[in-house]
Write a protein that holds these residues in place. Structure first.
Motif, PDB file in Angstrom:
ATOM      1  N   GLU A 140       0.145  -1.285  -0.108  1.00  0.00           N
ATOM      2  CA  GLU A 140       0.361  -0.160   0.343  1.00  0.00           C
ATOM      3  C   GLU A 140       1.020   1.248   0.049  1.00  0.00           C
ATOM      4  OE1 GLU A 140      -3.950   2.422   3.029  1.00  0.00           O
ATOM      5  OE2 GLU A 140      -3.184   0.420   3.169  1.00  0.00           O
ATOM      6  N   TYR A 141       0.459   2.059  -0.790  1.00  0.00           N
ATOM      7  CA  TYR A 141       1.439   3.459  -0.984  1.00  0.00           C
ATOM      8  C   TYR A 141       0.466   4.717  -0.638  1.00  0.00           C
ATOM      9  CZ  TYR A 141       4.969   0.561  -3.537  1.00  0.00           C
ATOM     10  OH  TYR A 141       5.060  -0.223  -4.255  1.00  0.00           O
ATOM     11  N   GLY A 142       1.277   5.426  -0.418  1.00  0.00           N
ATOM     12  CA  GLY A 142      -0.030   7.260   0.165  1.00  0.00           C
ATOM     13  C   GLY A 142       0.676   7.647  -0.572  1.00  0.00           C
TER      14      GLY A 142
ATOM     15  N   PRO B 142     -11.561   2.157  -3.260  1.00  0.00           N
ATOM     16  CA  PRO B 142     -10.934   1.991  -3.402  1.00  0.00           C
ATOM     17  C   PRO B 142     -11.393   1.627  -4.796  1.00  0.00           C
ATOM     18  CG  PRO B 142     -11.515   0.106  -1.775  1.00  0.00           C
ATOM     19  CD  PRO B 142     -12.478   1.671  -1.713  1.00  0.00           C
ATOM     20  N   VAL B 143     -10.961   2.019  -5.990  1.00  0.00           N
ATOM     21  CA  VAL B 143     -11.686   1.002  -7.461  1.00  0.00           C
ATOM     22  C   VAL B 143     -10.387   0.026  -8.349  1.00  0.00           C
ATOM     23  CG1 VAL B 143     -12.539   1.920  -9.169  1.00  0.00           C
ATOM     24  CG2 VAL B 143     -12.598   3.633  -7.087  1.00  0.00           C
TER      25      VAL B 143
ATOM     26  N   VAL C  58      -2.406   3.175  -3.190  1.00  0.00           N
ATOM     27  CA  VAL C  58      -2.543   3.021  -4.585  1.00  0.00           C
ATOM     28  C   VAL C  58      -2.347   1.248  -3.136  1.00  0.00           C
ATOM     29  CG1 VAL C  58      -1.354   1.885  -6.342  1.00  0.00           C
ATOM     30  CG2 VAL C  58      -1.410   4.196  -6.003  1.00  0.00           C
ATOM     31  N   ARG C  59      -3.141   0.652  -3.903  1.00  0.00           N
ATOM     32  CA  ARG C  59      -2.709  -0.877  -3.275  1.00  0.00           C
ATOM     33  C   ARG C  59      -3.226  -2.306  -4.427  1.00  0.00           C
ATOM     34  NH1 ARG C  59      -8.034  -0.501   1.484  1.00  0.00           N
ATOM     35  NH2 ARG C  59      -7.401   1.003   2.394  1.00  0.00           N
ATOM     36  N   LEU C  60      -1.738  -3.193  -4.224  1.00  0.00           N
ATOM     37  CA  LEU C  60      -1.463  -4.034  -5.192  1.00  0.00           C
ATOM     38  C   LEU C  60      -1.373  -5.294  -4.192  1.00  0.00           C
ATOM     39  CD1 LEU C  60       1.344  -4.295  -6.456  1.00  0.00           C
ATOM     40  CD2 LEU C  60       1.454  -2.063  -5.524  1.00  0.00           C
ATOM     41  N   SER C  61      -1.479  -6.350  -5.014  1.00  0.00           N
ATOM     42  CA  SER C  61      -1.020  -7.487  -4.378  1.00  0.00           C
ATOM     43  C   SER C  61      -1.087  -8.539  -5.571  1.00  0.00           C
ATOM     44  CB  SER C  61      -2.602  -8.268  -3.651  1.00  0.00           C
ATOM     45  OG  SER C  61      -3.383  -8.865  -4.420  1.00  0.00           O
ATOM     46  N   TYR C  62       0.399  -9.192  -5.051  1.00  0.00           N
ATOM     47  CA  TYR C  62       0.733 -10.610  -5.851  1.00  0.00           C
ATOM     48  C   TYR C  62       1.144 -11.221  -5.064  1.00  0.00           C
ATOM     49  CZ  TYR C  62       4.903  -7.790  -4.381  1.00  0.00           C
ATOM     50  OH  TYR C  62       5.890  -7.137  -3.837  1.00  0.00           O
ATOM     51  N   GLU C  63       1.808 -12.792  -6.178  1.00  0.00           N
ATOM     52  CA  GLU C  63       1.926 -13.991  -5.147  1.00  0.00           C
ATOM     53  C   GLU C  63       3.271 -14.450  -5.190  1.00  0.00           C
ATOM     54  OE1 GLU C  63      -0.323 -17.454  -5.252  1.00  0.00           O
ATOM     55  OE2 GLU C  63      -2.529 -16.284  -4.786  1.00  0.00           O
ATOM     56  N   LEU C  64       3.944 -14.690  -4.796  1.00  0.00           N
ATOM     57  CA  LEU C  64       5.601 -14.832  -4.932  1.00  0.00           C
ATOM     58  C   LEU C  64       5.516 -16.237  -4.169  1.00  0.00           C
ATOM     59  CD1 LEU C  64       8.255 -12.207  -3.429  1.00  0.00           C
ATOM     60  CD2 LEU C  64       7.672 -13.408  -5.693  1.00  0.00           C
ATOM     61  N   PRO C  65       6.751 -18.075  -5.530  1.00  0.00           N
ATOM     62  CA  PRO C  65       6.991 -19.568  -4.926  1.00  0.00           C
ATOM     63  C   PRO C  65       7.635 -18.730  -3.906  1.00  0.00           C
ATOM     64  CG  PRO C  65       7.965 -18.317  -6.792  1.00  0.00           C
ATOM     65  CD  PRO C  65       7.495 -17.400  -5.804  1.00  0.00           C
ATOM     66  N   TYR C  66       6.750 -20.148  -2.548  1.00  0.00           N
ATOM     67  CA  TYR C  66       7.279 -19.504  -1.238  1.00  0.00           C
ATOM     68  C   TYR C  66       8.068 -21.414  -0.678  1.00  0.00           C
ATOM     69  CZ  TYR C  66       7.413 -18.344   4.020  1.00  0.00           C
ATOM     70  OH  TYR C  66       7.491 -17.884   4.820  1.00  0.00           O
TER      71      TYR C  66
ATOM     72  N   LYS D   2      -1.576  -9.647  -8.932  1.00  0.00           N
ATOM     73  CA  LYS D   2      -2.863 -10.165  -9.200  1.00  0.00           C
ATOM     74  C   LYS D   2      -4.079  -9.667  -8.918  1.00  0.00           C
ATOM     75  CE  LYS D   2      -2.503 -14.952  -7.538  1.00  0.00           C
ATOM     76  NZ  LYS D   2      -3.452 -16.051  -9.067  1.00  0.00           N
ATOM     77  N   GLN D   3      -3.562  -7.808  -8.405  1.00  0.00           N
ATOM     78  CA  GLN D   3      -5.060  -6.776  -8.704  1.00  0.00           C
ATOM     79  C   GLN D   3      -4.033  -5.992  -8.248  1.00  0.00           C
ATOM     80  OE1 GLN D   3      -8.330  -5.876  -5.169  1.00  0.00           O
ATOM     81  NE2 GLN D   3      -9.006  -6.850  -7.329  1.00  0.00           N
ATOM     82  N   ILE D   4      -4.470  -4.700  -8.731  1.00  0.00           N
ATOM     83  CA  ILE D   4      -4.486  -2.434  -8.802  1.00  0.00           C
ATOM     84  C   ILE D   4      -5.479  -2.466  -8.090  1.00  0.00           C
ATOM     85  CG2 ILE D   4      -2.697  -1.479  -8.951  1.00  0.00           C
ATOM     86  CD1 ILE D   4      -0.748  -3.130 -10.600  1.00  0.00           C
ATOM     87  N   ALA D   5      -5.594  -1.740  -6.891  1.00  0.00           N
ATOM     88  CA  ALA D   5      -6.797  -0.943  -6.766  1.00  0.00           C
ATOM     89  C   ALA D   5      -6.068   0.384  -6.726  1.00  0.00           C
ATOM     90  CB  ALA D   5      -7.606  -1.319  -6.066  1.00  0.00           C
TER      91      ALA D   5
END
Length: 195
Positions: free
Chosen positions: A100-102, A142-143, A168-176, A131-134
């Protein structure tokens, strides 16, 4: 001053973001919609001014709102990014990362920072799957944004950063594998964010 001739779109939020009505503002900047969802369910109003989308939530119980539009600027110096939060959530063999970015816009005179080709960039770590950016403006709603693929794990959004504070919020997946991951983070600057 009143925004005359601005395209205004009513968006239903239940079941996705579906446009259900559109109109134009009159000479005094006024507009009306006739839709049974107004006041009964969460809605969103989009005003399109000089090719830039400005959103304002229309919550249940409310049947009138005002949408502020601003002259657009493509000058990245009109915004700053004073905060960044990164959250890690293990999920089996994947690591879900939320960022999340302000974003702050103190432009004088007040202008909206916008570039159609993308005005907020992020570079994801290797092997990350976006996965997503809003994004949300000062109204706080959030849109979800359509990511612009810039290649090499770099994505951008084209969002109108209005005067005030946005997120601005984004999510992503990484191998773990083996419950271990290395994440490198770099410094940020306005208009170009590189994790």
């Amino acid at each position: 001053k009143p925004g005359a001739g601005v395209e205004v779109i009513l968006i239903q939020l239940q079941g996705g973001m579906t446009p259900v009505a559109n109109t134009k503002s009159d000479a005094s900047g006024q507009f009306t919609f006739d839709n049974p969802g107004i006041g009964a369910q969460p809605m969103l109003v989009r005003a399109v001014y000089k090719g830039v989308n400005f959103h304002q939530p229309l919550p249940p119980g409310k049947n009138s709102i005002s949408v502020d539009v601003f002259e657009p600027t493509s000058d990245a110096k009109s915004i700053s990014v004073p905060s960044r939060v990164i959250i890690f959530q293990p999920n089996g063999s994947s690591l879900i990362v939320g960022e999340e970015y302000g974003v702050k816009n103190d432009s004088t005179p007040p202008q909206a920072y916008f570039r159609a080709e993308g005005n907020f960039d992020v570079t994801l770590p290797e092997m990350a799957e976006l996965k997503q950016i809003a994004a949300s403006g000062p109204s706080g709603m959030p849109v979800v944004q359509a990511p612009i693929d810039k290649g090499k794990n770099r994505y951008a959004i084209a969002f109108a950063f209005r005067p005030g504070e946005s997120d601005v919020r984004l999510s992503y997946e990484l191998p773990y594998p083996g419950n271990a991951a290395t994440v490198k983070s770099a410094d940020t600057d306005a208009g170009s964010i590189t994790p």
